[in-house]
Design an enzyme around this catalytic site. Structure first.
Site, PDB file in Angstrom:
ATOM      1  N   ASP A 158     -46.129   5.474  -6.546  1.00 19.69           N
ATOM      2  CA  ASP A 158     -47.456   5.537  -7.140  1.00 19.69           C
ATOM      3  C   ASP A 158     -48.240   4.243  -6.886  1.00 19.69           C
ATOM      4  O   ASP A 158     -48.760   3.641  -7.814  1.00 19.69           O
ATOM      5  CB  ASP A 158     -47.273   5.791  -8.650  1.00 19.69           C
ATOM      6  N   GLU A 192     -36.797   3.968 -10.635  1.00 24.57           N
ATOM      7  CA  GLU A 192     -36.838   5.403 -10.928  1.00 24.57           C
ATOM      8  C   GLU A 192     -36.273   6.280  -9.817  1.00 24.57           C
ATOM      9  O   GLU A 192     -36.889   7.272  -9.422  1.00 24.57           O
ATOM     10  CB  GLU A 192     -38.266   5.839 -11.260  1.00 24.57           C
ATOM     11  N   TYR A 200     -42.514   7.010 -21.156  1.00 22.43           N
ATOM     12  CA  TYR A 200     -43.929   7.344 -21.391  1.00 22.43           C
ATOM     13  C   TYR A 200     -44.084   8.320 -22.543  1.00 22.43           C
ATOM     14  O   TYR A 200     -44.765   9.326 -22.417  1.00 22.43           O
ATOM     15  CB  TYR A 200     -44.540   7.861 -20.090  1.00 22.43           C
ATOM     16  N   TYR A 220     -46.834  10.954 -20.639  1.00 24.32           N
ATOM     17  CA  TYR A 220     -46.314  12.096 -19.868  1.00 24.32           C
ATOM     18  C   TYR A 220     -45.516  13.032 -20.771  1.00 24.32           C
ATOM     19  O   TYR A 220     -45.418  14.227 -20.505  1.00 24.32           O
ATOM     20  CB  TYR A 220     -45.442  11.617 -18.702  1.00 24.32           C
ATOM     21  N   GLU A 237     -41.076  -0.085 -18.546  1.00 29.47           N
ATOM     22  CA  GLU A 237     -42.420   0.503 -18.459  1.00 29.47           C
ATOM     23  C   GLU A 237     -42.671   1.328 -19.717  1.00 29.47           C
ATOM     24  O   GLU A 237     -41.785   2.034 -20.195  1.00 29.47           O
ATOM     25  CB  GLU A 237     -42.567   1.445 -17.246  1.00 29.47           C
TER      26      GLU A 237
HETATM   27  C1  GCB Z   1     -43.601   5.164 -13.361  1.00 26.54           C
HETATM   28  C2  GCB Z   1     -43.454   4.403 -12.101  1.00 26.54           C
HETATM   29  C3  GCB Z   1     -44.720   3.645 -11.721  1.00 26.54           C
HETATM   30  C4  GCB Z   1     -45.928   4.509 -11.973  1.00 26.54           C
HETATM   31  C5  GCB Z   1     -45.979   4.862 -13.453  1.00 26.54           C
HETATM   32  C6  GCB Z   1     -47.162   5.779 -13.811  1.00 26.54           C
HETATM   33  O1  GCB Z   1     -42.681   5.521 -14.017  1.00 26.54           O
HETATM   34  O2  GCB Z   1     -42.354   3.540 -12.106  1.00 26.54           O
HETATM   35  O3  GCB Z   1     -44.640   3.268 -10.383  1.00 26.54           O
HETATM   36  O4  GCB Z   1     -47.116   3.916 -11.576  1.00 26.54           O
HETATM   37  O5  GCB Z   1     -44.806   5.532 -13.814  1.00 26.54           O
HETATM   38  O6  GCB Z   1     -48.180   5.262 -14.204  1.00 26.54           O
HETATM   39  O7  GCB Z   1     -47.026   6.981 -13.661  1.00 26.54           O
END
Ligand code: GCB
Length: 590
Positions: A162, A410, A465, A469, A500
């Protein structure tokens, strides 16, 4: 491979500046020997920088294939009789280099340095032309992986990570000289015992045999210890340790003498220890709590180019917000960034470019198909991954700021194939550096109990997340599920760093009711998440995703990039930055 430097016996010449540049969409440059003459039809291109956005031209922005860079410089006349090295901080993702019309080196991997001994190809006092073909293509065999799809409109690069596939000569290019007999490598390991520090060193010499002597000087230039012999151990009384927030470093002055030649190389040394003990992460024997971000090398126009102004500004923003650490998501950062981290006491989780090894994520039509297989990510990719781990550790092994190696972000990690793929890679990392913990950032799809790779790691690093998400807009449910998951991981008895968490947020978008994408929602989600962290003793770190908004490939999930930054792409604070500042600059966390 040691980084070139200035010393009593070494000199440097920067090749940064404006180079000639052209694309090679038909792939004919090598056959036509473009390196043998001035590049025809070339345009100006700054180095270091990504080439993608310098010219307002969709063709360059989305270009797929090799591009050519060329410059001419004069070898300093004082370098007569010296060994001359040409070194690139990186070339994304692969490069071949010619000096004059001699091919001198090829390198694969877009985020680590490489060099060539060009002594035979240059003459002191004379001009020399350097030509580089840089390939930005990703394949199933590269790290990170990708594939090129032939479409009606031409080739398109597809990848599963991403962030935008910026490419070019992103980091400084230098010509350096050393004596023929030269220090070619050094490894230092440090220890602390009360007020006494130890510095173990192991020096390698190239170009002959030499007597090696070392002197350790403190920041005031006073010699505090000295030794003779290539490997050895120094003892430092009343040691001044390197600490988070205080990047105190000594100079290890290495002298190699043989015949009538002598080389002097100065290695910076921060004396500190790192240890995982139970659920604690200890630096110098004291519990450390990571506050900070997953970041990106990403700026408007510059792309992933190293730039001193942007770099120092980003560090000043980290300081303002009260961070003490960051992860080099999702690739090794420039050596200039790492120098700054060492010198100012930033704590770094140092990551390889192994991102996107998971076809359950961002994989379009391939979604969900087996990631680790001979047709996709197989043995050849695994060898490339191993090389990345070795090269990263070789580059950063002596850096006090680096406290964890993150060998991937990931990846698929809940399958037997994933376990088989990763098991040898953990071994490689530990063999290359027995002194630092090794981990990787686990994906939400592989929770505690299902993940077969985290058991191989020294600590738990998870990207989560909840509220974005998973359970978007449902912060109460999200909180409950997050609490449950943290409690489950805590049973492993290892420290947990949440590498994260976060929410996409459009700066300036506000609402009185809980609404995704607003600044209020980002604040609410982060507040909820912090409460969960504070309720779990095993959590020893929080890295918000992301420090700043950043560019990604186009797609219906992304509006001009990823917007999870605490700062906008032009580094203005969102409301959450103030929240973080209050939390991170307040009284110390438990
Ligand atoms: C993740 C990834 C990261 C993405 C992020 C997102 O888990 O490690 O590279 O940018 O989520 O914002 O979806």
């Amino acid at each position: 491979m040691l980084r070139p430097q200035e010393s009593p016996t070494r000199e440097l010449k920067s090749l940064d500046g404006i180079w000639s540049f052209r694309t090679d969409p038909d792939g004919v440059g090598r056959a036509e020997r473009w390196y043998a003459a001035p590049l025809a039809g070339a345009r100006d291109m700054p180095v270091p920088a990504s080439f993608n956005e310098v010219v307002p031209d969709a063709e360059l922005f989305d270009y797929v294939g090799e591009v050519w860079y060329q410059t001419t410089t004069r070898v300093p006349r004082g370098w007569r009789g010296q060994r001359v090295v040409l070194r690139f901080g990186s070339a994304t993702h692969a490069a071949t280099v010619w000096v004059g019309d001699a091919e001198v080196v090829s390198h694969v991997g877009g985020y680590l340095p490489f060099e060539a001994d060009v002594t035979e190809h240059v003459t002191a006092g004379e001009p020399v032309t350097v030509t580089v073909a840089v390939d930005n293509r990703l394949s199933w065999q590269t790290i990170p992986p990708g594939y090129v799809e032939e479409t009606d409109a031409g080739p398109r690069q597809r990848y599963f990570h991403d962030f935008f596939n910026y490419a070019g000569l992103h980091r400084p290019v230098v010509l350096g000289c050393t004596p023929h007999l030269h220090v070619s490598d050094v490894t230092v390991t440090t220890g602390l015992d009360g007020s006494t520090g130890t510095v173990g060193y192991d020096v390698a010499v190239g170009g002959g045999t030499a007597e090696v002597g070392v002197e350790l000087r403190d920041a005031d230039g006073r010699t505090v210890a000295s030794g003779a012999g290539a490997p050895g151990q120094l003892r430092v009384d009343d040691v001044h340790p390197w600490r988070p927030g205080e990047g105190y470093q000594y100079d290890l002055v290495i002298t190699a003498t043989g015949g009538d030649e002598q080389d002097v190389y100065v290695q910076k040394v921060g004396i500190r220890t790192v240890e995982v003990r139970g659920t604690q992460f200890l630096i110098n024997g004291e519990p450390f709590y990571f506050r900070g971000f997953g970041m990106h090398e990403d700026h408007l126009v510059l792309g992933k180019g190293q730039d001193a102004v942007s770099m120092v500004h980003d560090f000043e923003l980290l300081r303002w917000v009260g961070a003490n650490s960051f992860r080099t998501s999702h690739y090794p950062y420039s050596e200039e960034v790492m120098d700054h981290a060492d010198a100012h006491g930033w704590v770094v989780i140092d990551e390889t470019p192994a991102v996107g090894l998971n076809l359950a994520l961002n994989a379009g039509g391939l979604a969900g198909s087996g990631t680790f297989s001979e047709e996709r990510i197989g043995e050849e990719t695994q060898r490339a991954h191993e090389r990345e781990i070795r090269e990263l550790i070789a580059r950063d092994k002596n850096r006090p700021s680096v406290v964890v190696w993150s060998i991937a972000n990931e990846p698929e990690s809940d399958t037997v194939e994933a376990e088989r793929y990763f098991e040898p890679l953990f071994r490689v990392a530990r063999e290359a550096d027995p002194t630092r913990p090794v981990g990787f950032a686990n994906v939400m799809l592989a929770p505690a109990g299902a993940c077969r790779v985290t058991p191989l790691a020294d600590l738990v690093m998870i990207n989560r997340y909840y509220g974005w998400y998973a359970f978007p807009g449902e912060l109460e449910v999200a909180r409950r599920r997050l609490d449950e998951e943290l409690a489950r991981w805590a049973q492993d008895g290892k420290p947990i760093i949440v590498t994260e968490y976060g929410a996409d947020t459009l700066a300036g978008l506000h609402a009185l009711t809980p609404s995704l994408w607003t600044e209020e929602y980002q604040v609410d989600l982060v507040t909820m998440t912090h409460e969960a962290f504070d309720g779990c003793d095993a959590v020893v770190g929080e890295h918000l995703w992301n420090f700043a908004d950043f560019q990604t490939a186009a797609g219906f999930m992304r509006a001009d990039g990823n917007k999870k930054g605490a700062f906008t792409r032009d580094r203005r604070p969102k409301a959450v930055a103030h929240l973080l500042r209050r939390r991170w600059t307040g009284p110390p966390l438990a």
